[in-house]
Scaffold this motif. Structure first.
Motif, PDB file in Angstrom:
ATOM      1  N   TYR A  82       0.853  -1.185   0.000  1.00  0.00           N
ATOM      2  CA  TYR A  82       0.000   0.000   0.000  1.00  0.00           C
ATOM      3  C   TYR A  82       0.890   1.236   0.000  1.00  0.00           C
ATOM      4  CZ  TYR A  82      -4.081  -2.873   1.047  1.00  0.00           C
ATOM      5  OH  TYR A  82      -5.093  -3.802   0.991  1.00  0.00           O
ATOM      6  N   LEU A  83       0.560   2.168  -0.872  1.00  0.00           N
ATOM      7  CA  LEU A  83       1.286   3.435  -0.941  1.00  0.00           C
ATOM      8  C   LEU A  83       0.335   4.512  -0.437  1.00  0.00           C
ATOM      9  CD1 LEU A  83       3.316   4.609  -4.082  1.00  0.00           C
ATOM     10  CD2 LEU A  83       2.412   6.149  -2.356  1.00  0.00           C
ATOM     11  N   TYR A  84       0.600   5.017   0.756  1.00  0.00           N
ATOM     12  CA  TYR A  84      -0.271   6.025   1.377  1.00  0.00           C
ATOM     13  C   TYR A  84       0.263   7.398   0.998  1.00  0.00           C
ATOM     14  CZ  TYR A  84      -3.261   8.192   4.918  1.00  0.00           C
ATOM     15  OH  TYR A  84      -4.216   8.933   5.572  1.00  0.00           O
ATOM     16  N   LEU A  85      -0.471   8.080   0.116  1.00  0.00           N
ATOM     17  CA  LEU A  85       0.004   9.305  -0.515  1.00  0.00           C
ATOM     18  C   LEU A  85      -0.754  10.516   0.006  1.00  0.00           C
ATOM     19  CD1 LEU A  85       1.697  10.667  -2.815  1.00  0.00           C
ATOM     20  CD2 LEU A  85      -0.242  10.190  -4.327  1.00  0.00           C
ATOM     21  N   ARG A  99      -0.162  15.836  -8.657  1.00  0.00           N
ATOM     22  CA  ARG A  99       0.708  15.417  -9.752  1.00  0.00           C
ATOM     23  C   ARG A  99       1.435  14.121  -9.407  1.00  0.00           C
ATOM     24  NH1 ARG A  99       5.092  19.225 -12.828  1.00  0.00           N
ATOM     25  NH2 ARG A  99       6.119  19.253 -10.796  1.00  0.00           N
ATOM     26  N   ALA A 100       1.862  13.966  -8.167  1.00  0.00           N
ATOM     27  CA  ALA A 100       2.490  12.710  -7.763  1.00  0.00           C
ATOM     28  C   ALA A 100       1.511  11.556  -7.915  1.00  0.00           C
ATOM     29  CB  ALA A 100       2.987  12.808  -6.316  1.00  0.00           C
ATOM     30  N   LEU A 101       0.246  11.793  -7.592  1.00  0.00           N
ATOM     31  CA  LEU A 101      -0.777  10.751  -7.749  1.00  0.00           C
ATOM     32  C   LEU A 101      -0.893  10.335  -9.211  1.00  0.00           C
ATOM     33  CD1 LEU A 101      -3.192   9.071  -6.710  1.00  0.00           C
ATOM     34  CD2 LEU A 101      -4.633  11.087  -7.095  1.00  0.00           C
ATOM     35  N   ARG A 113      -5.080   7.418  -0.766  1.00  0.00           N
ATOM     36  CA  ARG A 113      -4.867   8.851  -0.597  1.00  0.00           C
ATOM     37  C   ARG A 113      -5.202   9.301   0.812  1.00  0.00           C
ATOM     38  NH1 ARG A 113      -8.923  11.013  -4.713  1.00  0.00           N
ATOM     39  NH2 ARG A 113      -8.308  13.047  -3.902  1.00  0.00           N
ATOM     40  N   GLY A 114      -4.314  10.068   1.402  1.00  0.00           N
ATOM     41  CA  GLY A 114      -4.634  10.748   2.633  1.00  0.00           C
ATOM     42  C   GLY A 114      -5.553  11.920   2.342  1.00  0.00           C
TER      43      GLY A 114
END
Length: 608
Positions: free
Chosen positions: A321-324, A330-332, A365-366
């Protein structure tokens, strides 16, 4: 047991469509479909729905992105679909700053008012924007904590709800540019490339930043042509135990601030008998002044995908899991594209590179909560609960995400694993110092001519770093480690930038924040902003932090314009409150909330 219900509020067609686009159409009236005769005899899908509690946060995002806020009807429908008690869902929805449960315009302009932006004129920017975008403009102007755009301060982020949601960044922002981003996001100037935040871009000798500005971040072929996926092939060649051994021998420690040995964490996770393990990448860098992870994800996204695959292989995880951060649109987009390309080319999914290893990555996504940078709060957030830290033990390597053994690392730590494997542990350990090995990224902003992300080996001095960045005349103070760090004086620039060096100097390296302030920045106002930040970001779970951060802010308000003897009673109170928070708070937020204020009083004589 009494639960909160929302009366007869119904979702609109748009709200229902937003939820159904994520979860699929409901299968029975128990989940919100039209009633049928079969529904009178049995309930279908209840167990499956309860096991999808972790989709609560994505569901809230789906509604907020489409509508701009979350109504009672939309929240009630999402609760039915996931069988989440409405009271709990309301508690989650109100936990995050980017969500609203009250009506607001479909466009929100987030204007950063944190440290770097405050020093660059954010108060004047906010006043100007609010004057231009008054009631009836269709735009809600919200003062925001750090947006992670510190090298281009002051910064603003416009979010226009719809299908799809539209975003526009204005940085460095003027009143006119911020208003344009909010009212016509498609006409706003294009963001500069990620390499613009890297003054060293393209220079020889870089390791972590070697591809930023050199490689097309959207091209997997370009990434592979510049050494991409060499590390993963070596990982498969030496096996999971070999990877952990290399990482351990390299001396790599976490780059998020805690500096825990990465190899030990991975070994502890891999050795757990539970068959299901998880890997979590913490990309929720919310520390004011920090933006290095954003630059890596925007400028070299495939490196993070590869590094997570290596780490998952090492710890025995099949799912990552990548919690962004929610403030990184833009990173997303870059990471979603990179994940899609990796899956299409057999670098994610089943049987990666024909090695019999299956692994995939999901982005979560946070939504604006600094506390979710703490690893256990992050787990709670992914699981669909309020992002409050858990008590330890048990530690995440034993019972982490979904109660399973979990290895959690931030972006910079994971990306460091690639050179460990390509260079070899001994060569990597030869960079830096004996106790702090490898290269380190530093986020430099404030009163410097060339703000941005800098890569230096551990052991370089603070003065050398500031010289590279072009520190301006009249330097008053340097904040190391962000809001949770501490101030140093201009005569202390010979401090070596290592974990042990800053510790011996009574400072902290933290996540690599270096914020320079000249004499034009009023120090009492800066300290008050730090206190406001911690008061606002406290999750409220434990009394020392919940009450202490409020008392700290109140005291700083009282002494904002005082000096000498008049400030002494409140300074004594600050010390007592600070010690209590440091000793008794459940997590690092409360434990470090007093650090910067204490250092400003003791090292800078802020109120003398």
């Amino acid at each position: 047991m009494v639960d909160l219900h929302f009366g007869d509020s119904k979702p609109t067609d748009e709200e229902r469509a937003a939820v159904d686009a994520l979860l699929g159409p409901p299968e029975s009236s128990w989940e919100g479909a039209d009633r049928s005769d079969a529904d009178l005899r049995w309930a279908r899908g209840g167990r499956e729905a309860r096991e999808r509690r972790d989709l609560l946060l994505p569901g809230l995002h789906a509604v907020n992105d489409r509508i701009g806020w979350i109504s009672e009807g939309a929240l009630g429908y999402l609760c039915r679909r996931l069988t989440v008690p409405p009271a709990e869902a309301y508690g989650v929805a109100t936990f995050y700053a980017m969500f609203s449960v009250r009506p607001r315009p479909s466009t929100v302009l987030h204007v950063c008012t944190d440290l770097a932006c405050a020093a660059a004129g954010a108060p004047e920017l906010c006043a100007g924007v609010e004057a231009r975008l008054g009631p009836g403009s269709g735009v809600s102007v919200e003062r925001s904590p750090c947006l992670g755009l510190c090298e281009r301060a002051p910064a603003a982020l416009a979010v226009r709800a719809g299908d799809p949601v539209r975003t526009a960044v204005s940085a460095p922002a003027t009143v006119a540019a911020a208003v344009l981003a909010a009212t016509a996001p498609d006409s706003a100037p294009v963001e500069p490339p990620a390499a613009a935040a890297v003054p060293q871009a393209g220079r020889d000798g870089l390791v972590l930043l070697s591809r930023v500005g050199v490689v097309d971040p959207s091209s997997l072929d370009d990434y592979r042509a510049h050494g991409g996926y060499t590390a993963l092939r070596r990982a498969f060649a030496i096996g999971a135990a070999g990877v952990i051994r290399e990482v351990t021998e390299s001396g790599l420690v976490g780059r998020g601030g805690a500096a825990f040995p990465t190899g030990r964490k991975w070994q502890a996770t891999a050795s757990q008998p539970d068959r299901t393990h998880y890997l979590v990448c913490n990309a929720d860098e919310s520390e004011p002044g920090t933006f290095k992870d954003r630059v890596l994800m925007e400028g070299d996204p495939y490196a993070l995908v590869e590094a997570m695959t290596v780490a998952g292989f090492a710890v025995g995880a099949r799912q990552g899991y990548l919690y962004l951060r929610g403030e990184y649109p833009r990173a997303l987009a870059r990471l979603e594209h990179a994940l899609g390309q990796a899956r299409a080319r057999g670098l994610l999914g089943d049987d990666i590179l024909g090695q019999g290893y299956s692994f995939d990555i999901e982005i979560r996504r946070g939504a604006g909560a600094y506390i979710c940078g703490e690893e256990t709060a992050l787990f709670n957030s992914i699981e669909g609960h309020r992002g409050e830290p858990r008590s330890k033990p048990p530690f995440p390597v034993e019972k982490g995400l979904f109660g399973r053994p979990t290895a959690e690392n931030n972006v910079e730590t994971l990306v460091n694993v690639l050179p460990v494997l390509t260079m070899g542990a001994q060569a990597y350990a030869a960079v830096g110092t004996g106790a702090s090995t490898g290269p380190k990224l530093f986020c430099v902003s404030g009163s410097v001519d060339r703000p941005g992300v800098y890569e230096l080996p551990f052991g370089a001095t603070l003065g050398e770093l500031l010289e590279l960045a072009g520190v301006r005349e009249g330097l008053r103070a340097v904040l190391l480690g962000g809001a949770a760090g501490g101030f140093v004086r201009p005569d202390e620039l010979d401090i070596p930038l290592t974990f042990e060096g800053t510790r011996e100097a009574g400072a902290t390296l933290g996540s690599g924040v270096v914020l320079a302030f000249d004499g034009t920045v009023p120090l009492p106002r800066l300290l008050l902003r730090i206190a406001e930040f911690f008061r606002d970001e406290s999750c409220g779970q434990c009394v020392p932090c919940r009450v202490g951060t409020v008392r700290q802010e109140e005291a700083l308000h009282r002494i904002a314009e005082r000096r000498g003897a008049a400030a002494e009673p409140d300074i004594a109170l600050l010390r007592e409150v600070g010690r209590t928070m440091k000793d008794a708070s459940i997590c690092g937020l409360g434990q470090t909330a007093w650090n910067a204020v204490e250092s400003a009083i003791d090292r800078l004589g802020a109120y003398e």
